[in-house]
Design a protein around this motif. Structure first.
Motif, PDB file in Angstrom:
ATOM      1  N   UNK A 123       0.832  -1.209   0.000  1.00 50.03           N
ATOM      2  CA  UNK A 123       0.000   0.000   0.000  1.00 50.03           C
ATOM      3  C   UNK A 123       0.865   1.257   0.000  1.00 50.03           C
ATOM      4  N   UNK A 124       2.010   1.205   0.655  1.00 45.03           N
ATOM      5  CA  UNK A 124       2.931   2.336   0.584  1.00 45.03           C
ATOM      6  C   UNK A 124       3.449   2.504  -0.841  1.00 45.03           C
ATOM      7  N   UNK A 125       3.729   1.368  -1.520  1.00 41.94           N
ATOM      8  CA  UNK A 125       4.176   1.439  -2.914  1.00 41.94           C
ATOM      9  C   UNK A 125       3.100   2.055  -3.796  1.00 41.94           C
ATOM     10  N   UNK A 126       1.834   1.755  -3.484  1.00 42.94           N
ATOM     11  CA  UNK A 126       0.730   2.331  -4.257  1.00 42.94           C
ATOM     12  C   UNK A 126       0.651   3.834  -4.053  1.00 42.94           C
ATOM     13  N   UNK A 127       0.728   4.273  -2.803  1.00 44.95           N
ATOM     14  CA  UNK A 127       0.647   5.704  -2.500  1.00 44.95           C
ATOM     15  C   UNK A 127       1.812   6.455  -3.143  1.00 44.95           C
ATOM     16  N   UNK A 128       3.004   5.858  -3.086  1.00 45.10           N
ATOM     17  CA  UNK A 128       4.163   6.522  -3.685  1.00 45.10           C
ATOM     18  C   UNK A 128       4.054   6.580  -5.203  1.00 45.10           C
ATOM     19  N   UNK A 129       3.303   5.654  -5.782  1.00 46.61           N
ATOM     20  CA  UNK A 129       3.168   5.642  -7.232  1.00 46.61           C
ATOM     21  C   UNK A 129       2.126   6.606  -7.773  1.00 46.61           C
ATOM     22  N   UNK A 174       3.026   3.422 -20.523  1.00 52.05           N
ATOM     23  CA  UNK A 174       3.329   2.235 -19.725  1.00 52.05           C
ATOM     24  C   UNK A 174       3.229   2.512 -18.233  1.00 52.05           C
ATOM     25  N   UNK A 175       3.752   3.658 -17.799  1.00 49.86           N
ATOM     26  CA  UNK A 175       3.742   3.974 -16.368  1.00 49.86           C
ATOM     27  C   UNK A 175       2.315   4.096 -15.851  1.00 49.86           C
ATOM     28  N   UNK A 176       1.460   4.810 -16.568  1.00 48.69           N
ATOM     29  CA  UNK A 176       0.076   4.986 -16.117  1.00 48.69           C
ATOM     30  C   UNK A 176      -0.644   3.635 -16.065  1.00 48.69           C
ATOM     31  N   UNK A 177      -0.465   2.818 -17.100  1.00 48.03           N
ATOM     32  CA  UNK A 177      -1.094   1.490 -17.112  1.00 48.03           C
ATOM     33  C   UNK A 177      -0.565   0.622 -15.967  1.00 48.03           C
ATOM     34  N   UNK A 178       0.728   0.715 -15.709  1.00 46.92           N
ATOM     35  CA  UNK A 178       1.344  -0.054 -14.631  1.00 46.92           C
ATOM     36  C   UNK A 178       0.766   0.337 -13.279  1.00 46.92           C
ATOM     37  N   UNK A 179       0.645   1.628 -13.035  1.00 48.63           N
ATOM     38  CA  UNK A 179       0.121   2.090 -11.750  1.00 48.63           C
ATOM     39  C   UNK A 179      -1.345   1.695 -11.577  1.00 48.63           C
ATOM     40  N   UNK A 180      -2.106   1.717 -12.651  1.00 51.90           N
ATOM     41  CA  UNK A 180      -3.492   1.229 -12.585  1.00 51.90           C
ATOM     42  C   UNK A 180      -3.497  -0.258 -12.241  1.00 51.90           C
ATOM     43  N   UNK A 181      -2.575  -0.994 -12.848  1.00 51.37           N
ATOM     44  CA  UNK A 181      -2.454  -2.420 -12.561  1.00 51.37           C
ATOM     45  C   UNK A 181      -2.149  -2.680 -11.092  1.00 51.37           C
ATOM     46  N   UNK A 182      -1.338  -1.841 -10.470  1.00 52.24           N
ATOM     47  CA  UNK A 182      -1.026  -2.010  -9.049  1.00 52.24           C
ATOM     48  C   UNK A 182      -2.295  -1.926  -8.209  1.00 52.24           C
ATOM     49  N   UNK A 183      -3.180  -1.011  -8.551  1.00 53.62           N
ATOM     50  CA  UNK A 183      -4.451  -0.890  -7.828  1.00 53.62           C
ATOM     51  C   UNK A 183      -5.291  -2.139  -8.031  1.00 53.62           C
ATOM     52  N   UNK A 184      -5.388  -2.577  -9.285  1.00 56.13           N
ATOM     53  CA  UNK A 184      -6.183  -3.765  -9.592  1.00 56.13           C
ATOM     54  C   UNK A 184      -5.629  -4.997  -8.884  1.00 56.13           C
ATOM     55  N   UNK A 185      -4.312  -5.084  -8.787  1.00 57.81           N
ATOM     56  CA  UNK A 185      -3.694  -6.213  -8.111  1.00 57.81           C
ATOM     57  C   UNK A 185      -4.071  -6.268  -6.643  1.00 57.81           C
TER      58      UNK A 185
END
Length: 310
Positions: A247-253, A280-291
């Protein structure tokens, strides 16, 4: 930062290749492995229960061992390769069946491992786009992985161009690839993340180059979004598995995603270009939320006829 040295290889190494219904790619890879001066043992693990790679593997001079892994799954195939990683070897090298290596690749990769204090070395993969590749993909720089200086520390690694020292693997308890990632992809990222968490040092070697082709099925915005999101999903899954501050990784992203979203819009409006990194970065960060929400993409799930979905 260190520069990669070139010196004689001292240890004995095993090259592990997991393959599934890519006979032409497998042959090209094996041919390229015979173009260098150094010799390593090669195990080809065929994930086709019908043994479609048998003829190529058993007749090729580069191959030492051939094995069939009938249970479907890329993690299962990689684990079968680890069964051949015995005490006689100082390290195991992973390379994909849709790649080919440069003549000095083996020496560059292995000599860097032997001369550094690192446990895992990841090399670059150069993607070769087809002639009929859409212009927006070529202009945007898609499929081209970022290259950094040799010696740069990494959080994890992929099995597309990597050597792992046996001593580090044994010290970590001889881990295996997690089959829960087989259909989704990411078992390699999970594997090497766990190794780093156990104390292994993972670094980059810019001189140990392999190349790959891109199949036509991947030349679309849909595939690119799905792949980037999948990487984000895997990132969150791995952090959750190891209780490594997901969750910290998500907030930092989030600020990073906002910044690159602005760059993406700017590129579209002012430069008339879809740039790979913001996309790629935006899609990746969205993926982190979905994960974190439990969402999965099944990139390697096979159809009824045995072919992969992707």
């Amino acid at each position: 930062m260190q520069e990669s040295p070139s010196q004689p290889v001292r240890g004995q190494y095993l090259i592990s290749i997991a393959t599934y219904m890519r006979p032409d790619g497998l042959k090209r890879l094996l041919d390229s492995l015979t173009s260098g001066d150094e010799i390593a043992d090669v195990v080809v693990v065929d994930n086709d229960p019908d043994g479609s790679a048998r003829t190529i593997a058993e007749q090729h001079l580069a191959v030492t061992f051939y094995a069939i892994q009938p249970d479907a799954g890329i993690a299962q195939a990689r684990n079968r390769g680890l069964e051949y990683f015995t005490a006689e070897y100082d390290g195991i090298i992973f390379v994909d069946d849709d790649e080919w290596v440069e003549p000095d690749w083996f020496i560059a990769l292995v000599s860097y491992l032997e001369s550094s204090d690192s446990d895992v070395i990841q090399g670059p993969v150069i993607t070769c786009l087809p002639q009929d590749c859409p212009t927006w993909i070529r202009r945007g720089g898609f499929f081209q992985r970022e290259r950094v200086a040799s010696g740069t520390p990494l959080l994890s690694a992929a099995t597309n161009n990597t050597v792992l020292a046996r001593e580090a693997w044994v010290r970590a308890g001889e881990p295996r690839f997690d089959p829960s990632f087989s259909e989704t992809g990411g078992s390699d990222w999970d594997f090497f993340w766990g190794l780093r968490r156990s104390g292994a040092r993972i670094v980059y070697c810019n001189e140990a180059v392999v190349s790959e082709d891109v199949p036509a099925s991947r030349l679309s915005a849909k595939w690119l979004v799905r792949r980037s999101m999948r990487s984000g999903i895997v990132h969150s899954r791995v952090r959750l598995k190891y209780r490594d501050n997901p969750y910290r990784a998500l907030v930092r992203g989030m600020p990073r995603a906002g910044y690159y979203a602005l760059l993406f819009v700017r590129g579209l409006v002012f430069d008339r270009i879809i740039a790979a990194k913001p996309f790629t970065v935006v899609s990746f960060e969205i993926g982190k939320i979905l994960g974190l929400l439990g969402y999965r993409t099944y990139e390697y799930r096979r159809t009824n006829n045995g072919a992969p979905v992707a």
